[in-house]
Enzyme design. Sequence first.
Site, PDB file in Angstrom:
ATOM      1  N   CYS A 100      -5.107   7.867 -10.117  1.00 50.37           N
ATOM      2  CA  CYS A 100      -5.396   6.630  -9.392  1.00 50.37           C
ATOM      3  C   CYS A 100      -4.551   5.469  -9.921  1.00 50.37           C
ATOM      4  CB  CYS A 100      -6.887   6.303  -9.520  1.00 50.37           C
ATOM      5  SG  CYS A 100      -7.296   4.706  -8.797  1.00 50.37           S
ATOM      6  N   HIS A 102     -10.860   4.027  -5.315  1.00 51.59           N
ATOM      7  CA  HIS A 102     -11.130   3.013  -6.342  1.00 51.59           C
ATOM      8  C   HIS A 102     -11.509   1.684  -5.663  1.00 51.59           C
ATOM      9  CE1 HIS A 102     -10.374   1.733 -10.636  1.00 51.59           C
ATOM     10  NE2 HIS A 102     -10.692   0.609 -10.007  1.00 51.59           N
ATOM     11  N   HIS A 130     -11.754  -1.623  -4.049  1.00 53.46           N
ATOM     12  CA  HIS A 130     -10.731  -2.651  -3.856  1.00 53.46           C
ATOM     13  C   HIS A 130     -10.900  -3.347  -2.508  1.00 53.46           C
ATOM     14  CE1 HIS A 130      -9.183   0.812  -1.669  1.00 53.46           C
ATOM     15  NE2 HIS A 130      -8.548  -0.067  -0.903  1.00 53.46           N
TER      16      HIS A 130
HETATM   17  N1  UDP Z   1      -1.648   0.866  -2.517  1.00 59.28           N
HETATM   18  C1  UDP Z   1      -0.920   0.145  -3.442  1.00 59.28           C
HETATM   19  N2  UDP Z   1      -0.379   0.800  -4.501  1.00 59.28           N
HETATM   20  C2  UDP Z   1      -0.523   2.139  -4.689  1.00 59.28           C
HETATM   21  C3  UDP Z   1      -1.297   2.846  -3.743  1.00 59.28           C
HETATM   22  C4  UDP Z   1      -1.845   2.189  -2.661  1.00 59.28           C
HETATM   23  O1  UDP Z   1      -0.759  -1.059  -3.291  1.00 59.28           O
HETATM   24  O2  UDP Z   1      -0.022   2.668  -5.647  1.00 59.28           O
HETATM   25  C5  UDP Z   1      -2.263   0.157  -1.391  1.00 59.28           C
HETATM   26  C6  UDP Z   1      -2.071   0.801  -0.037  1.00 59.28           C
HETATM   27  O3  UDP Z   1      -0.891   0.369   0.573  1.00 59.28           O
HETATM   28  C7  UDP Z   1      -3.286   0.351   0.747  1.00 59.28           C
HETATM   29  C8  UDP Z   1      -4.268  -0.053  -0.325  1.00 59.28           C
HETATM   30  O4  UDP Z   1      -3.642   0.164  -1.580  1.00 59.28           O
HETATM   31  O5  UDP Z   1      -3.015  -0.771   1.566  1.00 59.28           O
HETATM   32  C9  UDP Z   1      -5.541   0.743  -0.221  1.00 59.28           C
HETATM   33  O6  UDP Z   1      -6.216   0.170   0.834  1.00 59.28           O
HETATM   34  P1  UDP Z   1      -7.351   0.814   1.688  1.00 59.28           P
HETATM   35  O7  UDP Z   1      -7.778   2.092   1.048  1.00 59.28           O
HETATM   36  O8  UDP Z   1      -8.401  -0.206   1.871  1.00 59.28           O
HETATM   37  O9  UDP Z   1      -6.808   1.130   3.091  1.00 59.28           O
HETATM   38  P2  UDP Z   1      -5.421   1.026   3.818  1.00 59.28           P
HETATM   39  O10 UDP Z   1      -4.842  -0.313   3.536  1.00 59.28           O
HETATM   40  O11 UDP Z   1      -4.639   2.173   3.292  1.00 59.28           O
HETATM   41  O12 UDP Z   1      -5.791   1.200   5.256  1.00 59.28           O
HETATM   42 ZN    ZN Z   2      -9.257   4.514 -10.112  1.00 58.94          ZN
END
Ligand code: UDP
Ligand code: ZN
Length: 318
Positions: A36, A144, A146
């Site tokens: 993660c 995680h 967020h």
């Molecule tokens: N993300 C990031 N760094 C990483 C992995 C993921 O910034 O190493 C971001 C990813 O682009 C995403 C967010 O973390 O926008 C996770 O957001 P979420 O699960 O709410 O949903 P998503 O934005 O993917 O729809």
């Molecule tokens: Zn984590």
Amino acid sequence: MGPEYRVDPETGDWHIVAPARAARPTDLSGSSADACPFCPGREGLTPPAVFRTPADRRLPWQVRIVPNRYAVVAPGPGDAATGTHDVVIESPNHDGDLRFADSTQTAEVLGAMRERCRVLEARRPGAIVVFRNHGVAAGTSLRHPHSQIVSLDKVPPGLARRWRHARSFFDETGRCLAEDLACAERSAGVRVVEDTGDILVYQPRAASVSHQTVLIADDPSAGLAGASDAALSAMAEALPRVAAGLAAVRDDPAYNLVVHAGPVGDETAARWYRWYVGLYPRVSRRAGLELATGLGINPTVPEQTAPALRRAMAVRES
Ligand code: UDP
Ligand code: ZN
């Protein structure tokens, strides 16, 4: 290719074409924290934090705000979808969640969001959107805990329409629409989930989805940046309990949480817009009729779901 706005010529709606988003990883197959990028010890996997608590870097972080590595919007030219995209890492605990959080942790998250919104506001974007996705059906890719903060240089038509609506209501009545709705719900009572005076939790009469829920603090600010400490405390106290109640009443549904806010840099906005939190469970899918017409079809009645949520919260707390 960087993210780019494309306007639907038929509807005038805007969409963002953002191929870089396709590369983002998911960790939803298991609950493993092994890789993660948001866990303590892996800070090198994210760009450096733009904000963290506590401020003293010798102490372990509790909340970290980092630039999103797969940003939906980015600084850029012309037709580019420009703005900033941050991830708010809400806790060092991989298996934590808003519904298990206490009010202290939640107040710290909301306080961090407020600080970041203040910094972003100073850059005068068109809009700042704070949101949280929970569950696969709501678009989550990482477990995680967020949230995200997106600042948009241009105001998309859907948001402009929301603001125009509130502004016209103010021009006609001299009152703030969100406040007026809260007052009406408070006196009607039938859709109220909780009312402490500092914060009102209700399910709107015209809820577009099952268990759509509003949390509105007694706070005359158009956005999170201007929210008072008291309002954040009241929100932090209610939000985890509402999230837990929702999980109990509908078997931990996926949901999107949105902090609705008024326009940035408009000094009059506090008179006609008030920030509030909207929770939108994803328990039914939008299908053909919804797509064709924009209609939301809510298979449940807010006058019944609000008391059900209230009871679920009471059972948990007793
Ligand atoms: N993300 C990031 N760094 C990483 C992995 C993921 O910034 O190493 C971001 C990813 O682009 C995403 C967010 O973390 O926008 C996770 O957001 P979420 O699960 O709410 O949903 P998503 O934005 O993917 O729809
Ligand atoms: Zn984590």
